[in-house]
Write a protein that holds these residues in place. Structure first.
Motif, short mmCIF file in Angstrom:
data_model
loop_
_atom_site.label_atom_id
_atom_site.label_comp_id
_atom_site.label_asym_id
_atom_site.label_seq_id
_atom_site.Cartn_x
_atom_site.Cartn_y
_atom_site.Cartn_z
N ARG A 36 0.75 -1.22 -0.20
CA ARG A 36 -0.06 -0.08 -0.16
C ARG A 36 1.22 1.66 0.17
NH1 ARG A 36 -3.14 -3.27 3.16
NH2 ARG A 36 -2.24 -2.13 4.84
N ALA A 37 1.63 1.41 1.12
CA ALA A 37 2.64 2.79 0.73
C ALA A 37 3.63 2.23 -0.84
CB ALA A 37 4.35 1.95 1.84
N LEU A 38 4.18 1.99 -1.26
CA LEU A 38 4.77 1.89 -2.69
C LEU A 38 3.34 1.95 -3.26
CD1 LEU A 38 7.04 -1.57 -2.47
CD2 LEU A 38 7.13 1.14 -2.32
N ALA A 39 2.13 1.35 -3.18
CA ALA A 39 1.40 1.81 -4.30
C ALA A 39 0.83 3.58 -4.85
CB ALA A 39 -0.07 1.09 -4.54
N GLU A 40 0.93 4.15 -3.13
CA GLU A 40 0.65 5.73 -3.24
C GLU A 40 1.24 5.90 -3.71
OE1 GLU A 40 1.08 6.52 1.59
OE2 GLU A 40 -1.31 5.16 2.18
N ARG A 41 3.11 5.47 -3.40
CA ARG A 41 3.65 6.63 -4.46
C ARG A 41 4.12 6.15 -5.89
NH1 ARG A 41 4.09 5.92 -0.01
NH2 ARG A 41 4.96 7.77 1.61
#
Length: 188
Positions: free
Chosen positions: A131-136
Motif C-alpha cells: 500500500r505504501a508503494l502504491a501510494e507513491r
C-alpha cells in the motif's frame, strides 16, 4: 510476591534477537541468551516457557521494529516513484554493506516461514508495504500490481547484491529499482 524484573521485556527481546542474529536461530538457547543477558536460564524459562516461545517472541519483536521503521520511512518519503525507491532503499540499510548480514537475515526468514504466527505477520507487513508503494506509484492504472512487482524486484535486487557485493546496498537497490521502473516505460 514476584521479584522485580532487572530487564524489561523490550531489553530482553533485543538481547535475544541479537543472539539470534549473530549466532543463528538454532544457537539461541536459553543458556546462550542467559549468558548474553546476565539472567539465569531458569528465569528465561519462566518468561518464555520454551525455546520456540523465546524465538517467536524475539522475532515478533523484530517484526515490531520493522513495522515501525516502515511507518517512519513511509511518513517521510514523498508520494512519488522516487519516494517508493527511497523507501525500499531505506529498508535495505539494515544489512549495512555486508552481504553476510543479508545471508544471516535469510535464516530469520526461514523461521518466519516455519511459524504460522510469524508467517502471518510477514504477510501483513507485505500488504502494508505494498500500500505504501502504491501510494507513491498512484498515477498508474494498476499501482497495487506495480507495487507488488516492485517488492519482488527489490527482494531480487537484495539477492543479487549479496552475490555481487557491488557498492552499497542502498545504491545497488536504487539502481536496480530505477531500471525496473524505467522498463515499465512510464516512470523513467
Amino acid at each position: 510476591m514476584p521479584r522485580p524484573r532487572t530487564l524489561s521485556d523490550e531489553q530482553l527481546l533485543s538481547i535475544a534477537l541479537g543472539v539470534i542474529q549473530s549466532e543463528g536461530p538454532d544457537a539461541a538457547t536459553f543458556a546462550a541468551v542467559a549468558k548474553a543477558s546476565g539472567l539465569s536460564a531458569s528465569t528465561l524459562v519462566q518468561r518464555f516457557v520454551t525455546k520456540a516461545g523465546m524465538l517467536r517472541a524475539a522475532l515478533l519483536y523484530a517484526w515490531d521494529r520493522l513495522d515501525a521503521e516502515t511507518a517512519r520511512l513511509a511518513d517521510t518519503m514523498p508520494k512519488t516513484p522516487d519516494g517508493a525507491i527511497a523507501l525500499l532503499a531505506g529498508l535495505s540499510l539494515d544489512y549495512g554493506d555486508n552481504p553476510a548480514a543479508y545471508a544471516e537475515g535469510l535464516l530469520l526468514l526461514r523461521e518466519d516461514f516455519r511459524d504460522p504466527v510469524l508467517r502471518a505477520r510477514g504477510a501483513v507487513w507485505g500488504a502494508t508495504l505494498t500500500r505504501a508503494l502504491a501510494e507513491r506509484l498512484g498515477q498508474e492504472k494498476e499501482p497495487q500490481i506495480i507495487a507488488r512487482l516492485m517488492l519482488s524486484q527489490w527482494q531480487g535486487a537484495l539477492l543479487w547484491w549479496g552475490f555481487s557485493s557491488e557498492g552499497s546496498v542502498a545504491d545497488y537497490v536504487e539502481q536496480e529499482l530505477r531500471l525496473f521502473l524505467a522498463a515499465l516505460g512510464s516512470f523513467g
